[in-house]
Motif scaffolding. Structure first.
Motif, PDB file in Angstrom:
ATOM      1  N   GLY A   1       0.817  -1.199   0.000  1.00  0.00           N
ATOM      2  CA  GLY A   1       0.000   0.000   0.000  1.00  0.00           C
ATOM      3  C   GLY A   1       0.846   1.242   0.000  1.00  0.00           C
ATOM      4  N   LEU A   2       0.188   2.360   0.329  1.00  0.00           N
ATOM      5  CA  LEU A   2       0.846   3.666   0.368  1.00  0.00           C
ATOM      6  C   LEU A   2       1.035   4.078   1.824  1.00  0.00           C
ATOM      7  CD1 LEU A   2       1.782   6.324  -0.976  1.00  0.00           C
ATOM      8  CD2 LEU A   2      -0.630   7.050  -0.932  1.00  0.00           C
TER       9      LEU A   2
ATOM     10  N   ALA B   1       8.741  -0.004  -4.140  1.00  0.00           N
ATOM     11  CA  ALA B   1       9.014  -1.077  -5.104  1.00  0.00           C
ATOM     12  C   ALA B   1       7.846  -2.054  -5.098  1.00  0.00           C
ATOM     13  CB  ALA B   1      10.301  -1.815  -4.738  1.00  0.00           C
ATOM     14  N   VAL B   2       7.879  -2.981  -6.037  1.00  0.00           N
ATOM     15  CA  VAL B   2       7.009  -4.147  -5.970  1.00  0.00           C
ATOM     16  C   VAL B   2       7.762  -5.213  -5.176  1.00  0.00           C
ATOM     17  CG1 VAL B   2       5.823  -5.957  -7.246  1.00  0.00           C
ATOM     18  CG2 VAL B   2       5.897  -3.620  -8.158  1.00  0.00           C
TER      19      VAL B   2
ATOM     20  N   GLN C   1       3.068 -13.102  -7.139  1.00  0.00           N
ATOM     21  CA  GLN C   1       2.770 -12.128  -8.182  1.00  0.00           C
ATOM     22  C   GLN C   1       3.233 -10.721  -7.813  1.00  0.00           C
ATOM     23  OE1 GLN C   1       0.657 -12.981  -5.883  1.00  0.00           O
ATOM     24  NE2 GLN C   1      -0.247 -11.047  -5.208  1.00  0.00           N
ATOM     25  N   GLY C   2       3.560 -10.485  -6.566  1.00  0.00           N
ATOM     26  CA  GLY C   2       4.075  -9.194  -6.129  1.00  0.00           C
ATOM     27  C   GLY C   2       2.999  -8.294  -5.549  1.00  0.00           C
ATOM     28  N   THR C   3       3.430  -7.395  -4.670  1.00  0.00           N
ATOM     29  CA  THR C   3       2.534  -6.407  -4.087  1.00  0.00           C
ATOM     30  C   THR C   3       3.274  -5.072  -4.034  1.00  0.00           C
ATOM     31  OG1 THR C   3       1.092  -5.907  -2.190  1.00  0.00           O
ATOM     32  CG2 THR C   3       3.195  -6.960  -1.689  1.00  0.00           C
ATOM     33  N   GLN C   4       2.569  -4.007  -4.413  1.00  0.00           N
ATOM     34  CA  GLN C   4       3.196  -2.700  -4.512  1.00  0.00           C
ATOM     35  C   GLN C   4       3.292  -2.032  -3.153  1.00  0.00           C
ATOM     36  OE1 GLN C   4       4.379  -0.889  -7.383  1.00  0.00           O
ATOM     37  NE2 GLN C   4       5.183   0.485  -5.787  1.00  0.00           N
ATOM     38  N   VAL C   5       4.480  -1.506  -2.862  1.00  0.00           N
ATOM     39  CA  VAL C   5       4.705  -0.692  -1.670  1.00  0.00           C
ATOM     40  C   VAL C   5       5.182   0.677  -2.136  1.00  0.00           C
ATOM     41  CG1 VAL C   5       6.123  -0.359   0.389  1.00  0.00           C
ATOM     42  CG2 VAL C   5       5.221  -2.632  -0.165  1.00  0.00           C
TER      43      VAL C   5
END
Length: 124
Positions: A10-11, A92-93, A116-120
């Motif tokens: 997340g953000l 990054a992811v 699959q990755g998660t956005q940070v």
């Protein structure tokens, strides 16, 4: 076959915290090594942290030592990455990965299964 699913990205503002989870399924994981990597566009995937289930050994990239903690719950087949004091350069992811064995490698090529990755995203 092994399936890995990341969550928790997340953000967040600089100085904040996030906790990522990686839920694994398909096979027993007591003999696997679990790792976290991250990647930004145009750059190579880089090592963040890793651990093995059997001996509890952990390894961290210098850039995250003292701020990130990898841990796992074998009963839930889940690995966590607690990220504190986040910096904009941590954006990054983030990918979860695993492999068989005991040795804890730090290069992506040595891992056989990936999520699959998660956005940070860390804002300044």
């Amino acid at each position: 076959q092994v399936q890995l699913v990341e969550s928790g990205g997340g953000l967040v503002q600089a100085g904040g915290s996030l906790s990522l989870s990686c839920a694994a399924s398909g096979r027993t994981f007591s003999w696997h090594v679990m790792g976290w990597f991250r990647q930004v566009p145009g750059k190579e995937r880089e090592f963040v942290a890793a651990m093995n289930w059997s001996g509890g050994s952990t390894s961290y990239a210098d850039s995250v030592k003292g701020r990130f903690t990898i841990s796992g719950d074998i009963a839930k087949n889940t690995v966590y990455l607690q990220m504190n004091n986040l910096k904009p350069e941590d954006t990054a992811v983030y990918y979860c990965a695993c492999r068989t064995g005991i040795v804890v490698p730090t290069t992506p090529a040595q891992y056989t299964h990936w999520g699959q990755g998660t956005q940070v995203t860390v804002s300044s």
